[in-house]
Design an enzyme around this catalytic site. Structure first.
Site, mmCIF file in Angstrom:
data_model
loop_
_atom_site.group_PDB
_atom_site.id
_atom_site.type_symbol
_atom_site.label_atom_id
_atom_site.label_comp_id
_atom_site.label_asym_id
_atom_site.label_seq_id
_atom_site.Cartn_x
_atom_site.Cartn_y
_atom_site.Cartn_z
ATOM 1 N N ARG A 165 5.401 2.985 -12.640
ATOM 2 C CA ARG A 165 4.802 3.266 -13.189
ATOM 3 C C ARG A 165 4.460 2.910 -14.587
ATOM 4 N NH1 ARG A 165 3.037 3.895 -8.206
ATOM 5 N NH2 ARG A 165 2.141 5.904 -7.594
ATOM 6 N N SER A 237 -1.444 10.890 -7.573
ATOM 7 C CA SER A 237 0.083 11.727 -7.906
ATOM 8 C C SER A 237 -0.395 12.242 -9.602
ATOM 9 C CB SER A 237 1.157 10.378 -7.580
ATOM 10 O OG SER A 237 0.853 10.107 -6.568
ATOM 11 N N GLU A 332 3.267 11.215 -14.420
ATOM 12 C CA GLU A 332 2.021 10.353 -14.400
ATOM 13 C C GLU A 332 1.045 10.543 -14.610
ATOM 14 O OE1 GLU A 332 1.893 8.732 -10.399
ATOM 15 O OE2 GLU A 332 -0.004 7.324 -11.570
HETATM 16 N N1 EPU Z 1 7.272 14.806 0.592
HETATM 17 C C1 EPU Z 1 6.877 16.857 0.819
HETATM 18 N N2 EPU Z 1 6.261 17.349 0.763
HETATM 19 C C2 EPU Z 1 4.967 17.467 -0.067
HETATM 20 C C3 EPU Z 1 4.638 15.843 -0.511
HETATM 21 C C4 EPU Z 1 5.315 14.833 0.113
HETATM 22 O O1 EPU Z 1 8.168 17.082 1.623
HETATM 23 O O2 EPU Z 1 4.469 18.052 -0.322
HETATM 24 C C5 EPU Z 1 8.244 14.250 1.594
HETATM 25 C C6 EPU Z 1 7.693 14.085 2.817
HETATM 26 O O3 EPU Z 1 7.334 13.808 3.617
HETATM 27 C C7 EPU Z 1 8.342 12.368 2.114
HETATM 28 C C8 EPU Z 1 8.330 12.478 0.445
HETATM 29 O O4 EPU Z 1 8.082 13.434 -0.125
HETATM 30 O O5 EPU Z 1 9.197 12.147 3.159
HETATM 31 C C9 EPU Z 1 7.249 11.114 0.444
HETATM 32 O O6 EPU Z 1 5.660 11.684 -0.517
HETATM 33 P P1 EPU Z 1 4.679 11.384 0.080
HETATM 34 O O7 EPU Z 1 5.357 9.393 0.953
HETATM 35 O O8 EPU Z 1 3.557 11.127 0.667
HETATM 36 O O9 EPU Z 1 4.327 10.322 -1.536
HETATM 37 P P2 EPU Z 1 5.292 9.535 -2.545
HETATM 38 O O10 EPU Z 1 5.880 8.455 -1.407
HETATM 39 O O11 EPU Z 1 6.310 9.809 -3.242
HETATM 40 C C10 EPU Z 1 4.048 7.640 -3.362
HETATM 41 C C11 EPU Z 1 3.512 7.216 -4.581
HETATM 42 C C12 EPU Z 1 1.559 7.438 -4.284
HETATM 43 C C13 EPU Z 1 1.070 6.012 -2.803
HETATM 44 C C14 EPU Z 1 2.235 6.674 -2.087
HETATM 45 C C15 EPU Z 1 2.486 5.414 -1.045
HETATM 46 C C16 EPU Z 1 4.058 8.193 -7.079
HETATM 47 C C17 EPU Z 1 4.635 9.099 -8.067
HETATM 48 N N3 EPU Z 1 3.543 8.282 -5.736
HETATM 49 O O12 EPU Z 1 3.657 8.997 -2.878
HETATM 50 O O13 EPU Z 1 1.213 7.179 -5.470
HETATM 51 O O14 EPU Z 1 0.108 6.325 -2.576
HETATM 52 O O15 EPU Z 1 4.207 6.340 -2.330
HETATM 53 O O16 EPU Z 1 3.187 4.546 -1.465
HETATM 54 O O17 EPU Z 1 5.284 7.456 -7.194
HETATM 55 C C18 EPU Z 1 -0.383 7.660 -6.799
HETATM 56 O O18 EPU Z 1 0.038 7.419 -7.904
HETATM 57 O O19 EPU Z 1 -1.496 8.366 -7.330
HETATM 58 C C19 EPU Z 1 -0.014 8.067 -5.606
HETATM 59 C C20 EPU Z 1 -1.115 8.597 -4.667
#
Ligand code: EPU
Length: 338
Positions: A165, A237, A332
């Site tokens: 990012r 995010s 972000e």
């Molecule tokens: N989790 C929780 N509670 C929550 C949210 C998440 O326990 O309320 C846990 C989930 O269970 C999981 C982990 O945290 O184990 C990661 O959560 P998730 O996969 O939902 O999100 P992320 O992988 O951190 C990132 C990007 C997203 C992107 C997804 C898919 C960032 C900040 N965000 O999320 O990007 O879509 O991966 O690859 O890197 C965006 O930038 O707007 C965005 C949506």
């Protein structure tokens, strides 16, 4: 020349749905509009902000400068051989429409980035990423107008300062460049990226038969977790996932064995959503801004939300995460005009 409006409402130019104003608003439908704005003295370094669909921004009540909306259009193939193709897209193209066009043409590499709000220009500024793919993986070069030198410039991807990012265009020094178009190198042969567990699971035993299936599956997962901005104002995010060193990671893992983590080149990437959830913020509201009930990483407009409301909530959340886990989480989304 681009039409310039004074004291303009930005309500339809930010997906958070914040009712705010800009001293001036200009919509550029072609690169020449940007050049003319610059030559007429309206685009002065430090005095403007460039936006696409405003899907990653939080405005204060009033932005005392010029908001430049990039709406230039056009997609063309600039090079092609049996294996790959270089496609140039104008900064104002809607990102998800561009993804669809590529999938339909058998140009592979960005299907995992389906359903991300925003524009082609923003993909290169923010290095958007999802489901195991980042824009930088496929960006070949970025063309921009240099407001300081008043000329067009081109950056190879290696010179864009890309990271998670992150790019040079996000920083003060890089804001002199108005991104006008982006070239992506895409493959004709389909090599699915299924490193993201939720995506592999959803595709199941069948695996990724084709890019179209993967694209549709990504959209399905994404919309099951994230609110559609037209229904509930948000900026995707809101926080970046923080990266910590080995020592900190081991300490946290000892106390929280179920904590999700992703090992990267930079270090141990923690899930901001999980940290925020664990602090009890999921589903809560402060003022007119709330934490989305299905995904703690996303802040939402509960109706009539102001930039100040968002800032207050984001600050309280970051403080709690710091207090409970000793980890600093950064926004972000970008605050403008504060
Ligand atoms: N989790 C929780 N509670 C929550 C949210 C998440 O326990 O309320 C846990 C989930 O269970 C999981 C982990 O945290 O184990 C990661 O959560 P998730 O996969 O939902 O999100 P992320 O992988 O951190 C990132 C990007 C997203 C992107 C997804 C898919 C960032 C900040 N965000 O999320 O990007 O879509 O991966 O690859 O890197 C965006 O930038 O707007 C965005 C949506």
């Amino acid at each position: 020349m681009a039409l310039v409006a004074s004291e303009a409402s930005l309500l339809k130019y930010n997906t958070f749905g914040i009712d705010c104003r800009a001293k001036e608003l200009a919509v550029a439908t072609k690169v020449e509009d940007v050049v003319e704005l610059s030559q007429s003295g309206k685009l002065r370094e430090g005095g403007y902000v460039v936006i696409g669909q405003g899907s990653n921004l939080v405005f204060a009540e009033k932005y005392d400068g010029l908001v430049l909306v990039m709406e230039n259009k056009g997609v063309r193939v600039t090079r092609e051989d049996d294996m790959s193709v270089t496609v140039e897209a104008a900064a104002g193209e809607v990102w998800d429409e561009f993804v669809k066009l590529c999938v339909d043409n058998g140009w592979h590499g960005i299907e995992n980035l389906t359903a991300i709000p925003g524009t082609v220009g923003a993909s290169a500024v923010q290095n958007i990423g999802a489901y195991g793919v980042e824009a930088k993986d496929v960006i070949e070069s970025v063309a921009a107008y240099d407001v300081r030198e008043k000329k067009m410039v081109e950056f190879k991807a290696a010179d864009c300062g890309y990271g998670y990012r992150e790019s040079r265009f996000k920083h003060a020094e890089g804001k002199r460049y108005v991104v006008t178009s982006v070239r992506y190198r895409l493959d004709k042969k389909y090599e699915p990226v299924l490193t993201y567990k939720a995506l592999a699971d959803e595709l199941g035993m069948m695996g990724a038969r084709d890019a179209d299936t993967v694209s549709k599956t990504v959209a399905k997962i994404r919309w099951s977790k994230l609110p559609r901005p037209e229904e509930l104002g948000n900026a995707g995010s809101f926080f970046k996932n923080p990266v910590v060193g080995k020592e900190k990671y081991e300490e946290l893992k000892r106390d929280n064995p179920d904590m999700p983590v992703h090992e990267t080149e930079e270090g141990y990437k923690l899930a901001a959503g999980w940290l925020i959830d664990r602090c009890g913020w999921k589903g809560r509201t402060l003022g007119r801004c709330g934490v989305y009930e299905k995904q703690a990483l996303v802040l939402v407009n509960r109706g009539g939300c102001t930039g100040q409301d968002v800032r207050k909530l984001a600050g309280s959340i970051a403080e709690d995460v710091k207090r409970k886990f000793g980890v600093k989480i950064e926004c972000e989304a970008e605050f403008v005009g504060f």
